[in-house]
Design a protein around this motif. Structure first.
Motif, mmCIF file in Angstrom:
data_model
loop_
_atom_site.group_PDB
_atom_site.id
_atom_site.type_symbol
_atom_site.label_atom_id
_atom_site.label_comp_id
_atom_site.label_asym_id
_atom_site.label_seq_id
_atom_site.Cartn_x
_atom_site.Cartn_y
_atom_site.Cartn_z
ATOM 1 N N ASN A 136 0.978 -1.282 -0.267
ATOM 2 C CA ASN A 136 -0.063 -0.035 -0.012
ATOM 3 C C ASN A 136 0.814 1.340 0.015
ATOM 4 O OD1 ASN A 136 -1.941 -2.060 0.715
ATOM 5 N ND2 ASN A 136 -3.244 -0.514 1.437
ATOM 6 N N ILE A 137 0.303 2.234 -0.614
ATOM 7 C CA ILE A 137 1.160 3.674 -0.804
ATOM 8 C C ILE A 137 0.505 4.480 0.179
ATOM 9 C CG2 ILE A 137 1.886 5.304 -2.077
ATOM 10 C CD1 ILE A 137 2.192 3.573 -4.256
ATOM 11 N N LYS A 138 1.427 5.178 1.234
ATOM 12 C CA LYS A 138 0.800 6.351 1.950
ATOM 13 C C LYS A 138 1.973 7.264 2.086
ATOM 14 C CE LYS A 138 -2.773 6.687 4.496
ATOM 15 N NZ LYS A 138 -4.047 6.828 3.920
ATOM 16 N N LEU A 139 1.746 8.611 1.912
ATOM 17 C CA LEU A 139 2.360 9.672 1.875
ATOM 18 C C LEU A 139 2.670 10.126 3.458
ATOM 19 C CD1 LEU A 139 1.015 11.961 -0.842
ATOM 20 C CD2 LEU A 139 3.438 10.831 -0.950
ATOM 21 N N ASN A 140 3.619 10.720 3.687
ATOM 22 C CA ASN A 140 4.296 11.413 4.900
ATOM 23 C C ASN A 140 3.612 12.795 5.034
ATOM 24 O OD1 ASN A 140 5.787 9.075 5.657
ATOM 25 N ND2 ASN A 140 7.679 9.974 4.475
ATOM 26 N N GLU A 141 3.624 13.327 6.081
ATOM 27 C CA GLU A 141 2.992 14.930 5.952
ATOM 28 C C GLU A 141 4.112 15.742 5.353
ATOM 29 O OE1 GLU A 141 0.362 16.539 7.555
ATOM 30 O OE2 GLU A 141 -0.153 14.637 7.163
ATOM 31 N N LYS A 142 5.471 15.398 5.144
ATOM 32 C CA LYS A 142 6.353 16.053 4.403
ATOM 33 C C LYS A 142 7.322 15.392 3.787
ATOM 34 C CE LYS A 142 9.952 19.728 5.401
ATOM 35 N NZ LYS A 142 11.086 19.122 4.828
ATOM 36 N N GLY A 143 7.788 15.740 2.552
ATOM 37 C CA GLY A 143 8.720 14.988 1.758
ATOM 38 C C GLY A 143 9.838 15.750 1.532
ATOM 39 N N LYS A 144 10.729 14.968 0.693
ATOM 40 C CA LYS A 144 12.133 15.551 0.355
ATOM 41 C C LYS A 144 12.562 15.991 -1.117
ATOM 42 C CE LYS A 144 13.968 12.717 4.450
ATOM 43 N NZ LYS A 144 14.910 11.794 4.756
ATOM 44 N N LEU A 145 11.556 15.604 -1.837
ATOM 45 C CA LEU A 145 11.525 15.805 -3.481
ATOM 46 C C LEU A 145 10.977 16.989 -3.884
ATOM 47 C CD1 LEU A 145 11.409 12.174 -4.157
ATOM 48 C CD2 LEU A 145 13.519 13.168 -3.508
ATOM 49 N N ASN A 146 11.559 17.539 -4.790
ATOM 50 C CA ASN A 146 10.919 18.579 -5.567
ATOM 51 C C ASN A 146 11.202 18.346 -7.290
ATOM 52 O OD1 ASN A 146 9.755 21.165 -6.081
ATOM 53 N ND2 ASN A 146 11.585 22.229 -6.048
ATOM 54 N N ALA A 147 10.004 18.127 -7.705
ATOM 55 C CA ALA A 147 9.999 17.954 -9.303
ATOM 56 C C ALA A 147 9.244 19.048 -10.036
ATOM 57 C CB ALA A 147 9.248 16.676 -9.686
ATOM 58 N N PRO A 148 10.012 20.181 -10.536
ATOM 59 C CA PRO A 148 9.128 21.590 -10.946
ATOM 60 C C PRO A 148 9.272 21.488 -12.670
ATOM 61 C CG PRO A 148 11.719 21.784 -10.397
ATOM 62 C CD PRO A 148 11.435 20.468 -10.169
ATOM 63 N N GLY A 149 8.119 21.230 -12.979
ATOM 64 C CA GLY A 149 7.793 21.133 -14.616
ATOM 65 C C GLY A 149 7.489 22.458 -15.403
ATOM 66 N N SER A 150 7.420 22.377 -16.675
ATOM 67 C CA SER A 150 7.284 23.298 -17.396
ATOM 68 C C SER A 150 8.499 24.209 -17.790
ATOM 69 C CB SER A 150 6.022 24.443 -17.001
ATOM 70 O OG SER A 150 6.439 25.324 -16.027
ATOM 71 N N THR A 151 8.233 25.075 -18.714
ATOM 72 C CA THR A 151 9.222 26.288 -19.236
ATOM 73 C C THR A 151 9.714 27.077 -18.180
ATOM 74 O OG1 THR A 151 8.589 25.582 -21.522
ATOM 75 C CG2 THR A 151 10.331 27.485 -20.968
ATOM 76 N N GLN A 152 10.881 27.142 -17.491
ATOM 77 C CA GLN A 152 11.060 27.983 -16.379
ATOM 78 C C GLN A 152 10.931 29.386 -17.004
ATOM 79 O OE1 GLN A 152 14.487 26.943 -13.846
ATOM 80 N NE2 GLN A 152 14.224 24.703 -14.228
ATOM 81 N N ASN A 153 11.486 29.711 -17.988
ATOM 82 C CA ASN A 153 11.443 31.304 -18.334
ATOM 83 C C ASN A 153 10.159 31.862 -18.710
ATOM 84 O OD1 ASN A 153 10.849 30.129 -20.894
ATOM 85 N ND2 ASN A 153 12.986 30.737 -22.021
ATOM 86 N N CYS A 154 9.322 30.810 -18.523
ATOM 87 C CA CYS A 154 7.818 31.274 -18.778
ATOM 88 C C CYS A 154 6.971 31.204 -17.159
ATOM 89 C CB CYS A 154 6.895 30.158 -19.497
ATOM 90 S SG CYS A 154 7.397 30.457 -21.288
ATOM 91 N N TRP A 155 7.740 30.959 -16.298
ATOM 92 C CA TRP A 155 7.317 30.959 -14.804
ATOM 93 C C TRP A 155 6.980 32.434 -14.472
ATOM 94 C CZ3 TRP A 155 11.178 27.234 -11.669
ATOM 95 C CH2 TRP A 155 10.683 25.951 -12.199
ATOM 96 N N THR A 156 5.987 32.555 -13.454
ATOM 97 C CA THR A 156 5.673 33.854 -12.960
ATOM 98 C C THR A 156 6.842 34.086 -11.982
ATOM 99 O OG1 THR A 156 4.460 32.742 -11.062
ATOM 100 C CG2 THR A 156 3.309 33.745 -12.857
ATOM 101 N N SER A 157 7.072 35.298 -11.434
ATOM 102 C CA SER A 157 8.405 35.551 -10.518
ATOM 103 C C SER A 157 8.052 34.901 -9.070
ATOM 104 C CB SER A 157 8.498 37.005 -10.420
ATOM 105 O OG SER A 157 7.493 37.505 -9.944
ATOM 106 N N PHE A 158 6.805 34.970 -8.694
ATOM 107 C CA PHE A 158 6.558 34.172 -7.362
ATOM 108 C C PHE A 158 6.524 32.744 -7.586
ATOM 109 C CE2 PHE A 158 2.142 34.840 -9.180
ATOM 110 C CZ PHE A 158 1.564 33.455 -8.962
ATOM 111 N N HIS A 159 6.316 32.101 -8.587
ATOM 112 C CA HIS A 159 6.374 30.664 -8.665
ATOM 113 C C HIS A 159 7.850 30.333 -8.631
ATOM 114 C CE1 HIS A 159 5.475 26.467 -9.743
ATOM 115 N NE2 HIS A 159 6.476 26.707 -10.614
#
Length: 280
Positions: free
Chosen positions: A149-172
């Motif tokens: 079975n799969i269960k998530l913790n309250e907090k993780g360690k990984l970051n997977a940021p998708g899409s084209t970065q030069n099109c991100w908003t400044s706050f993102h």
């Protein structure tokens, strides 16, 4: 429902063989959203459609590779939206790819999703089925065997940021930078299925594919990709949002609608909500 799961297992075995032996080149065709289809996309789509056509409980299907809903059995109960081979362009460099299935009742929209399945084709073939729980199976000796079975913790360690970065908003961009500053590790292959699978199996983190200047409604398709994974993350104890609200509250006007999306464990999603509530 079990007959649908078995049909997906059958399709996975055939797609595994197709990936190992098939032609990875581009076709002459585009799908409904303008992406050039690989020959693997078209063949995978055909495999799944032919198998689903034999299942009496399936009322209708719609594929990311096709323009319209196809009616299968008038007296069927379930509607299935699927992406036959997500990330197919990664096959020719031997990275993991996957198939995604959203199972709906009555109508194709978020509130009517009742189950989801995805299959990861990597060094091992694994299938994750979400109903009231999230269960992982692995292909062993040509049969899918329950693993965990799969269960998530309250907090993780990984970051997977998708899409084209030069099109991100400044706050993102600031949000993503801050998350890395806090010690999160980058995990991004360019394949939605393996990246989200990794976050689920490793206990948590954040996968983001935001609205951008070039794609103000996001890139990922609601019915085929976003809603199925949203169900999995919620049932695993995490969350899925569009930046402001639950993904499973997002309205669908067209079968190929897209939406911004963030999937993760609770700590990371809370962080996204705090940033977006101040800037959107």
């Amino acid at each position: 429902m079990q007959d649908i799961i078995k049909a997906i297992e059958e399709s996975a075995k055939k797609i595994k063989y197709l990936i190992e032996t098939g032609d990875t080149s581009k076709s002459e065709f585009e799908n409904s959203t303008g992406d050039t289809q690989l020959k693997l996309d078209i063949q995978s789509d055909k495999i799944i459609e032919e198998i689903f056509a034999k299942i009496p409980t399936i009322k209708a299907i719609v594929s990311e590779e096709q323009d319209e809903i196809k009616n299968i059995n008038e007296n069927g109960k379930y509607l299935i939206a699927y992406d036959p081979l997500d990330g197919s362009s990664l096959v020719d460099v031997n990275l993991s790819v996957g198939s995604i299935f959203g199972i709906y009742e009555n109508e194709f929209n978020a509130k009517n999703i009742v189950a989801s399945v995805y299959v990861v084709f990597g060094p091992r073939v694994e299938m994750v089925v979400t109903t009231s729980e999230v269960k992982m199976y692995r292909l062993l000796n040509n049969e899918f065997k329950f693993i965990q079975n799969i269960k998530l913790n309250e907090k993780g360690k990984l970051n997977a940021p998708g899409s084209t970065q030069n099109c991100w908003t400044s706050f993102h961009k600031q949000l993503i930078d801050d998350i890395f500053t806090d010690g999160y590790r980058l995990r991004y292959s360019g394949g939605m299925v393996p990246d989200l699978h990794q976050i689920l199996l490793k206990g948590g983190g954040l996968f983001s594919y935001p609205a951008t200047s070039d794609r103000p409604k996001g890139k990922l398709r609601q019915l085929f990709e976003v809603f199925p994974f949203a169900l999995a993350f919620e049932k695993a104890g995490g969350q899925a949002i569009d930046g402001e609200k639950r993904v499973l509250e997002v309205h669908t006007n067209h079968i190929h609608d897209t939406t911004a999306c963030f999937f993760g464990s609770n700590t990371e999603i809370k962080r996204v909500l705090e940033v977006y509530s101040k800037n959107v």
